[in-house]
Design an enzyme around this catalytic site. Sequence first.
Site, short mmCIF file in Angstrom:
data_model
loop_
_atom_site.label_atom_id
_atom_site.label_comp_id
_atom_site.label_asym_id
_atom_site.label_seq_id
_atom_site.Cartn_x
_atom_site.Cartn_y
_atom_site.Cartn_z
N ASP A 109 1.03 -1.11 -0.07
CA ASP A 109 0.07 0.08 0.09
C ASP A 109 0.91 1.18 0.07
O ASP A 109 1.53 1.57 0.97
CB ASP A 109 -0.86 0.18 1.10
CG ASP A 109 -1.93 1.10 1.28
OD1 ASP A 109 -1.60 2.29 0.44
OD2 ASP A 109 -2.78 0.94 2.12
N SER A 188 -1.70 14.30 -14.04
CA SER A 188 -3.15 14.27 -14.66
C SER A 188 -3.36 15.63 -15.51
O SER A 188 -2.67 16.74 -14.82
CB SER A 188 -4.15 14.13 -13.80
OG SER A 188 -5.57 13.95 -14.71
N TYR A 201 -9.09 15.34 -5.89
CA TYR A 201 -8.00 14.51 -7.07
C TYR A 201 -7.11 15.39 -7.76
O TYR A 201 -5.81 15.53 -8.16
CB TYR A 201 -8.77 13.73 -7.99
CG TYR A 201 -8.20 12.90 -9.12
CD1 TYR A 201 -7.54 11.86 -8.85
CD2 TYR A 201 -8.33 13.46 -10.56
CE1 TYR A 201 -6.78 10.93 -9.76
CE2 TYR A 201 -7.52 12.66 -11.39
CZ TYR A 201 -6.99 11.57 -10.92
OH TYR A 201 -6.39 10.90 -12.00
N ALA A 203 -6.37 18.65 -7.23
CA ALA A 203 -5.35 19.02 -6.17
C ALA A 203 -4.26 18.46 -5.89
O ALA A 203 -3.05 18.89 -5.87
CB ALA A 203 -5.98 19.72 -4.96
N SER A 204 -4.60 17.15 -5.92
CA SER A 204 -3.27 16.11 -5.42
C SER A 204 -2.57 15.98 -6.75
O SER A 204 -1.18 15.80 -6.61
CB SER A 204 -3.92 14.57 -5.17
OG SER A 204 -4.53 14.06 -6.28
N LYS A 205 -3.13 15.93 -8.04
CA LYS A 205 -2.52 16.09 -9.09
C LYS A 205 -1.59 17.30 -9.62
O LYS A 205 -0.40 17.20 -9.91
CB LYS A 205 -3.21 15.48 -10.52
CG LYS A 205 -3.90 14.41 -10.16
CD LYS A 205 -2.92 12.90 -10.17
CE LYS A 205 -3.35 11.65 -10.08
NZ LYS A 205 -2.54 10.59 -10.10
#
Length: 328
Positions: A109, A188, A201, A203-205
């Site tokens: 993980d 992305s 999502y 923001a994380s990319k």
Amino acid sequence: MANQIDVITNIMNVIVPPFMLIVLLLVYPLYLIYKFINFITRLLTSENVAGKVVLVTGAAAGIGEQISYEYARRRARLVLVDVRGDLLGRVVENVRSFGSSDVIAITADVSKEEDCKRFVDEAIKHFHRLDHLVNNAGLARVKLFEEIQNFSDFSYLLDVNLWGVAFGTYYAIPHLRKTKGKIIVMASSVGWYPFPRFSFYNASKAALITFYETLRTEIGNSNIGITIVTPGLVKSALSQNEPAKAALGWIPMESAEKCGKAIVRSACRGDKYVVEPSWVNSLYALKVMCPDLVEFCNRFLFITAEKTAPPTTDAPHKSFIPTELKSD
């Protein structure tokens, strides 16, 4: 003192923009020539990865699986990592049939730092080197921000998409320095394009893009090459289920196989960025030049139109739509 600083700042506000414009007009033509020569050089000197060691996270399905197959076709030795260890057996058999001489599978993980250290250590223990690290593992959730009821789900998303990539990179860097290897990271296009319902999502990319651009500056591209991948919508288990189809609308999708091949090809060339399919680049230009228009169109197409449409039983904005632990 404060007044002096304000005066200096005001002067810079007037002088710097036209100065930078003049510099850009003078330098940009030379920069384009450099980029063209550099591109031709990369085409002629694409890396041969036969016998080299490649670690791929999120390798059990989708883009990560297809990236693994493409490296196998190029005779690389593979370390396949995924939280769904039960699915890795099939991929291991396939990469062997495609030409990989040696492959190991590791259940891990990526959101857990100790797991990331373990799969890097196991790769080094088995192969005694590491040449490419493909940070593909990721997670997506679909929901309007105002409708979120449990932020813990999104905390885990950030753990996987950001910390899960940073952990693996941290422990791999010492080994990649020895081989002058490469890092391939799956960001992305929504890292710079504000697509609705994917706020965390996105923001994380966006964080990944900035993180690796900074890391490239710190490390130096001549020591470890970094390829940042910003794909558009790719066919996968996420994009093909009915709720996701409703949320993603009519956006054209590319096959994971074609995307995987393009990513490996660009990584071996040493490209700094990969946008696949290439038409997605036009969205970046549109977003920079006409941000208000992008905001209006996104809201009209994916928010307003859906609210005025007849209700469906799927209600994509009312539910989470997780991917497998892989990117896109």
